[in-house]
Motif scaffolding. Structure first.
Motif, PDB file in Angstrom:
ATOM      1  N   THR A 116       0.998  -1.083  -0.021  1.00 32.70           N
ATOM      2  CA  THR A 116      -0.134  -0.066   0.106  1.00 32.70           C
ATOM      3  C   THR A 116       1.176   1.270   0.100  1.00 32.70           C
ATOM      4  O   THR A 116       0.028   2.143  -0.504  1.00 32.70           O
ATOM      5  CB  THR A 116      -0.708   0.281   1.265  1.00 32.70           C
ATOM      6  N   ARG A 117       1.818   1.296   0.330  1.00 29.47           N
ATOM      7  CA  ARG A 117       2.239   2.775   0.439  1.00 29.47           C
ATOM      8  C   ARG A 117       4.445   1.801   0.065  1.00 29.47           C
ATOM      9  O   ARG A 117       4.700   1.425   0.921  1.00 29.47           O
ATOM     10  CB  ARG A 117       2.883   3.207   1.917  1.00 29.47           C
ATOM     11  N   SER A 175       8.235  10.363   1.271  1.00 31.88           N
ATOM     12  CA  SER A 175       8.555   9.215   0.237  1.00 31.88           C
ATOM     13  C   SER A 175       7.949   8.931  -1.392  1.00 31.88           C
ATOM     14  O   SER A 175       7.266   8.005  -1.839  1.00 31.88           O
ATOM     15  CB  SER A 175       6.819   8.613   1.201  1.00 31.88           C
TER      16      SER A 175
END
Ligand code: ADP
Ligand code: MG
Length: 362
Positions: free
Chosen positions: A9-10, A261
């Motif tokens: 998801t990340r 990120s």
């Protein structure tokens, strides 16, 4: 499929850019922290293209994605087999296309470590891993301080396996001795060890459990292996050199990398972009350019030094310093070439990641 772990998801910080992969810290839907290693066998693209004929030859025969998939498949298979035999390696989680997902190792590359409480113990542990690997029919082929992570308790984890070979490989002994030598050199130079290091002879290793056979059987056929081998062999033992490049081109960028990120904001000097062209399937440019590098190879001591048993003393410091200088010069050249950025390709990677195109089989 990756969706077993509720998918990624990340995507977080980039942990490393090596000779053939980009490595990111990522998080699964379950909040598990993992590492995704995106193989790009062609990303050494600007590594010396000198022979045009070679270039065109390989242009026809292989795409970077195809080879990267092989690299990922292979690495995953090795991780699984080694994990089952309790080797100190990351836990394999999944493999999809050219991406391997594995556990996030708590630790830092040995290169970044300034002090060790018991360097001799660490060194001998690593040598014993090399021996155990060989007992299982395998040689790492890139076992050096860049591919070893170490935690606060001085426990080691070995990473980076696509280039590993079977002990039945014709050059297995040479690779083994080179691995042992590189550990020896590192611990000698950095921690002043010598007599404490328990060197090992390849000929003394007894093959007990042939893991290589299992892995080869689960991997791919002879044809693919042959193609893969012809490309990957130029990577063996070059991690250090490549990391030198990264260290130079990425220095000062670290802090920034920690902060965000966003995939697209990081990674100047990331020539991976070159490979994402052509709908991501035919970045022939990249793969081909790994070949035909006479100059570079003459500059690499491991391929040139006569490796006559690891028991002997190392070659003189002057030689290694000279070689190192040459390498640095080349690394600088490469670094400047690597700074060619293709924003289009970057965007593509970003959007693919955002769409989850890398994950799941649809
Ligand atoms: P390459 O083939 O590109 O050298 P590596 O597998 O060596 O790829 O990974 C590059 C870097 O990413 C490593 O030096 C290390 O810093 C980091 N890394 C790779 N795998 C892990 C992991 N499982 N946990 C933590 N860091 C990792
Ligand atoms: Mg590496």
């Amino acid at each position: 499929a990756l969706s077993k772990r509720d998918s990624i998801t990340r995507i977080g910080n980039r942990l490393g850019v090596g000779k053939e992969a980009d490595v990111y810290h990522a998080e699964t839907g379950e909040g598990e922290h993992v590492v995704i290693k995106i193989h790009r066998l062609g990303r050494t693209s600007f590594r010396a293209v000198k022979d045009k004929r070679d270039y065109h030859k390989h242009r026809q025969s292989a795409s970077w994605l195809y080879l990267s998939r092989l690299a990922a498949t292979r690495e995953h298979a090795f991780l699984k087999a080694l994990h089952e035999h309790n080797f100190p390696i990351p836990v394999p989680i999944d493999c999809n296309r050219h991406i391997v997902v594995m556990s996030l190792v708590d630790g830092y590359p040995l290169t970044q470590i300034r002090e060790l409480g018991d360097p001799a113990k660490v060194c001998n542990t690593l040598l014993s891993v090399a021996v155990r690997l060989a007992e299982h029919g395998l040689v790492h082929c890139d076992l050096n301080e860049f591919n070893i992570l170490i935690n606060d308790d001085e426990e080691v984890t070995v990473i980076d396996f696509p280039q590993m070979v079977s002990t039945s490989h014709q050059d297995a002994q040479e690779y083994f001795q080179r691995d042992v030598e590189s550990l020896y050199k590192f611990f000698r130079h950095k921690f002043g060890l010598d007599e404490e290091i328990q060197l090992v002879e390849y000929s003394e290793v007894k093959r007990t459990e042939p893991l290589d056979v299992v892995v080869e059987a689960s991997g791919f056929g002879e044809k693919e292996l042959g193609e893969f081998e012809s490309v990957i062999q130029t990577h063996r033992g070059v991690d250090q050199e490549q990391e030198d490049v990264d260290a130079e081109s990425d220095s000062g960028e670290d802090g920034e990398a920690e902060a965000g990120s966003d995939l697209s904001t990081r990674g100047s000097g990331n020539d991976a972009e070159e490979c994402i062209d052509n709908e991501g399937f035919q970045a022939t440019l990249a793969v081909t350019e790994i070949n035909g590098q006479p100059e570079e190879q003459t500059a690499q001591p491991p391929t040139n030094e006569p490796i006559a048993g690891v028991q002997r003393k190392m070659t003189s410091l002057e030689i290694s310093q000279k070689v190192r200088k040459q390498r640095q010069k080349q690394a600088k050249k490469q670094a400047s070439r690597r700074n060619v950025v293709k924003s289009e390709a970057k965007k593509k990677v970003k959007s693919e990641l955002a769409e989850g195109a890398f994950w799941g089989y649809d």
